[in-house]
Design an enzyme around this catalytic site. Sequence first.
Site, short mmCIF file in Angstrom:
data_model
loop_
_atom_site.label_atom_id
_atom_site.label_comp_id
_atom_site.label_asym_id
_atom_site.label_seq_id
_atom_site.Cartn_x
_atom_site.Cartn_y
_atom_site.Cartn_z
N MET A 1 10.90 25.12 1.58
CA MET A 1 10.05 24.33 0.68
C MET A 1 10.87 23.50 -0.32
SD MET A 1 6.86 25.63 -1.65
CE MET A 1 6.05 26.47 -0.32
N ARG B 1 -8.83 -0.85 15.65
CA ARG B 1 -8.91 -0.06 14.42
C ARG B 1 -10.00 -0.63 13.52
NH1 ARG B 1 -3.35 0.72 11.03
NH2 ARG B 1 -3.81 -1.41 10.42
N TYR C 1 15.36 30.89 7.26
CA TYR C 1 14.20 31.60 7.81
C TYR C 1 14.31 31.71 9.32
CZ TYR C 1 11.51 31.23 3.44
OH TYR C 1 11.06 31.34 2.15
N LYS D 1 0.86 -1.20 0.00
CA LYS D 1 0.00 0.00 0.00
C LYS D 1 0.89 1.24 0.00
CE LYS D 1 -0.93 -0.74 4.93
NZ LYS D 1 -0.94 0.39 5.81
C1 LIG Z 1 -3.16 -4.76 8.24
C2 LIG Z 1 -1.70 -4.61 7.99
N1 LIG Z 1 -0.96 -5.72 7.79
C3 LIG Z 1 0.36 -5.65 7.56
C4 LIG Z 1 1.01 -4.43 7.53
C5 LIG Z 1 2.49 -4.39 7.30
O1 LIG Z 1 3.14 -3.86 8.42
P1 LIG Z 1 4.74 -3.79 8.49
O2 LIG Z 1 5.11 -2.78 7.44
O3 LIG Z 1 5.01 -3.32 9.86
O4 LIG Z 1 5.24 -5.14 8.19
C6 LIG Z 1 0.29 -3.26 7.73
C7 LIG Z 1 0.98 -1.97 7.69
O5 LIG Z 1 0.51 -0.91 7.93
C8 LIG Z 1 -1.11 -3.35 7.97
O6 LIG Z 1 -1.86 -2.27 8.18
#
Ligand SMILES: Cc1ncc(COP(=O)(O)O)c(C=O)c1O
Length: 369
Positions: free
Chosen positions: A309, A133, A261, A35
């Site tokens: 920036m 979550r 700055y 992701k």
């Molecule tokens: C549901 C879930 N599984 C696995 C992972 C992978 O985590 P990591 O990068 O700590 O291995 C994440 C990362 O955010 C996650 O949200």
Amino acid sequence: MSGPWVEIDLKVLEANIRQVRSVLRPETSIVFVVKANAYGHGLKAVAERAFSAGVGGFAVAYVREALELRRSLSALPIFLIGVAEPVDVSALIEHRIVPVLTSLEQARALDRAAALHGRPLPVHVKVDTGMGRLGFPWHEIASVIPELQRLTHLDAAGICTHFASIEPAQPDPAFTQYARFCTARELLEEAWGKPLFSHVSSSLPFLFKHEWDFNAVRPGILLYGYEAGGALDRVTTEPILQWKTHVIQVKTVPAGATIGYGGTHVTNQATDIATISAGYADGYPRALSNKGIVLIGGKRCPVVGRVSMNWITVDVGPSSGTKPGDEVVLIGRQGSASIWADEVAERCDTISYEILTGIHASVERRYVG
Ligand SMILES: Cc1ncc(COP(=O)(O)O)c(C=O)c1O
């Protein structure tokens, strides 16, 4: 002179994947978390190489990421670990993307949408065992099972959870989450009368307990080269990303000169200040003002003054010989000096994940290896 760029070594990625693969049972697969544009490394190139190196599936947060992935990889399982909505269902079915079920309301809505398709939607039940979550609270699993069983357009194929913390010195919360997961899994498997594809371990739990590998492990950061080592040494991996730029101006200033700055840095001796081409618009945190370290001429040099920036000022020392065009490393190595994303993160009170994913999408990614 152009701005910063990122170099990603796909050979190192391959080696990292092989490391993890080598300690897994043959029947356990790696579901690589890609992701956020593969944690800032570039989804397409990373996923394609990961596929050829033996990854068994991918996990993403958004449907658009899953669809992008499916365009390059026609065969592998893709898991959506974010929350799917009814409008996504036809794409999920058509492109064989497996979402997680996170609540009864969502499950009912997905079931209604899947009913219009003539084919059931395979799903994995996400159990919230203590992360707080996403997912069905573990203690509600028994009571939601009858309702889930009525949703005949969903095919419960798997079950997963996510750990909130792994502290080897204080492992109790992780063991508690694991025990809750096992209870939920037993209940669901009994109700469906079949084994469910189970996956719980992100990087740290993977390093912590091989007994928790189940059918798949779900690492992200470890395969990008962070978090291994220390007390958890099941494998070692190396960072695959370096972030570089150039010096664009050098000036010799006297003692007492104010830099940047707000004049937050005052030189205590005559020195050379190199201005480098990168800034917070590129993802270099402004919080590294007067705290960052970059590599120039094979040396670790302090960021002085505020990060702006598009430019950063660095004290390269008196009579440095530094000149415009010299290469600068923001993350990576130069000669025997190095600065990696975990150190950058620590210097501005965050985590390597935020540094890596924060490198702006407009920064060119170059692939080597
Ligand atoms: C549901 C879930 N599984 C696995 C992972 C992978 O985590 P990591 O990068 O700590 O291995 C994440 C990362 O955010 C996650 O949200």
